[in-house]
Scaffold this active site. Sequence first.
Site, short mmCIF file in Angstrom:
data_model
loop_
_atom_site.label_atom_id
_atom_site.label_comp_id
_atom_site.label_asym_id
_atom_site.label_seq_id
_atom_site.Cartn_x
_atom_site.Cartn_y
_atom_site.Cartn_z
N THR A 36 0.83 -1.21 0.00
CA THR A 36 0.00 0.00 0.00
C THR A 36 0.85 1.26 0.00
O THR A 36 0.60 2.21 -0.75
CB THR A 36 -0.91 0.01 1.23
OG1 THR A 36 -1.67 -1.20 1.27
CG2 THR A 36 -1.86 1.20 1.20
N TYR A 99 -13.38 -2.61 -1.28
CA TYR A 99 -14.59 -2.14 -1.94
C TYR A 99 -15.70 -3.19 -2.01
O TYR A 99 -16.85 -2.88 -1.72
CB TYR A 99 -14.29 -1.61 -3.35
CG TYR A 99 -15.48 -0.92 -3.99
CD1 TYR A 99 -15.85 0.36 -3.60
CD2 TYR A 99 -16.25 -1.55 -4.96
CE1 TYR A 99 -16.95 0.99 -4.15
CE2 TYR A 99 -17.35 -0.93 -5.52
CZ TYR A 99 -17.70 0.34 -5.12
OH TYR A 99 -18.79 0.95 -5.67
N TYR A 125 -3.02 -9.89 4.68
CA TYR A 125 -2.93 -8.50 5.13
C TYR A 125 -4.33 -8.02 5.48
O TYR A 125 -5.19 -7.92 4.61
CB TYR A 125 -2.29 -7.63 4.05
CG TYR A 125 -2.13 -6.17 4.40
CD1 TYR A 125 -2.22 -5.69 5.70
CD2 TYR A 125 -1.85 -5.24 3.40
CE1 TYR A 125 -2.05 -4.36 6.01
CE2 TYR A 125 -1.68 -3.88 3.69
CZ TYR A 125 -1.78 -3.46 4.99
OH TYR A 125 -1.64 -2.12 5.28
N ARG A 130 -8.81 0.50 5.29
CA ARG A 130 -8.65 0.72 3.85
C ARG A 130 -9.58 -0.16 3.01
O ARG A 130 -10.05 0.27 1.96
CB ARG A 130 -7.20 0.46 3.43
CG ARG A 130 -6.21 1.52 3.91
CD ARG A 130 -4.83 1.24 3.36
NE ARG A 130 -3.86 2.24 3.75
CZ ARG A 130 -3.62 3.37 3.08
NH1 ARG A 130 -4.29 3.63 1.98
NH2 ARG A 130 -2.71 4.23 3.51
N LYS A 154 -0.17 -9.79 8.22
CA LYS A 154 0.11 -8.40 8.59
C LYS A 154 -1.20 -7.86 9.15
O LYS A 154 -2.15 -7.62 8.42
CB LYS A 154 0.57 -7.58 7.38
CG LYS A 154 0.85 -6.12 7.70
CD LYS A 154 1.20 -5.33 6.45
CE LYS A 154 1.39 -3.85 6.79
NZ LYS A 154 1.63 -3.03 5.56
N ILE A 196 5.76 -4.56 9.58
CA ILE A 196 5.91 -4.04 8.23
C ILE A 196 5.54 -2.58 8.34
O ILE A 196 4.37 -2.24 8.55
CB ILE A 196 5.04 -4.80 7.22
CG1 ILE A 196 5.53 -6.25 7.12
CG2 ILE A 196 5.08 -4.14 5.84
CD1 ILE A 196 4.68 -7.13 6.22
#
Length: 289
Positions: A36, A99, A125, A130, A154, A196
Site C-alpha cells: 500500500t 470495496y 494483510y 482501507r 500483517k 511491516i
Amino acid sequence: MITPFETDGQVDYDALGRLIDYLIDGGVEYLVSLGTTGESATLSADERKRVFAYTASKVGGRVGLVAGIAGNNTLEVVDQVKKFDTRGYDAILSASPQYNKPTQEGIYQHYKAIAEAAPLPLILYNVPSRTGSNISAETTVRLARDFNNIIGIKEASGNFDQMNQIMRDKPADFLMISGDDPITLPMVALGGVGVISVVGNVLPEKTSEMTRLCLAGDYKSAQKIHSELIDFTRLMFVEGSPAGAKTALMHLCICGDTLRLPLVQVSSITADKIMAETAKLSNKKPAAL
C-alpha cells in the site's frame, strides 16, 4: 517501501536504489515492494513488473524480499501470482479485497484461490480501515490451518481482542506481524514477530532497534524509542500515507516528494513539522534534493 517518482510522475529508479541501500544499511531484515505504501494501486501492470525486477536486482539477496500483489478481482490476482517472476523474492503479501466487502466465507475463498496458485509463501494483510471489511480471527486461523503456504498475517485492525484470539488459536509457526507502527510494541508483547512499517522507510535504524529490543524482551529500552517516535509517527499519517514519508525522505536527500493522484503532497505547515522531527530523530541536517 515507498515508490519514488520523478516530478513528471515517472518511477525514479535512481531514488529507489538509494532507498533500498538506505534501508538495508539501516538494519531492516526484509523489504516489501509495492505494498500500500508503495502506491501500487496507481502503477500499471508493466510498471509493477519493472519495479519488482529492479528491486530484486538491487537487493541482490542482501535481505529478504516480499512482493505486494493484491486486488478485489480474485481471478485477476490469481493470474498475477501465477505469472509473477519469483526470482529474488521470498513471499507474497496480499491485502484482502477492498470495496467489494465480502463475507468471511468470501474472504476465505479469495485467499484459498490465491494460496492454491501462489508460487511463494503467502502473507495475509488485514487492514479494515482501507478495505472496508475485516478478516476475523476465526477466518485467519482457518486459513492458517488449512494452507501450509499461508505463513502469516500483517494485522492492522487495531483490535487487540482479535489479536489475542489469533495468538491463542493459530498454528505455532504462523507469524503475526504488526501492520501499524504505533502498536508494534504491544503486538510483539502479545507474541508478534515484527512490523511491516511506514515509519521504517525514514527511520530504519530506530524502527529496527526498537523492534529487536521488544523481541529480546527489553521493553523498558524499547519503550524509550517508542515514545521518541510518537510525534513523528503521527506526522507520517496526519495528511495521508505515504505523503508524510516522502516529505521526510526528501529532506534526507533520498527521493522527491511527488505522489500520484489521488494522493497529494502534505501542506507546507505539516512539511515544516516533518522536517523538524526528521532532523531531530535522524541526526541529519534536512536538505532538499
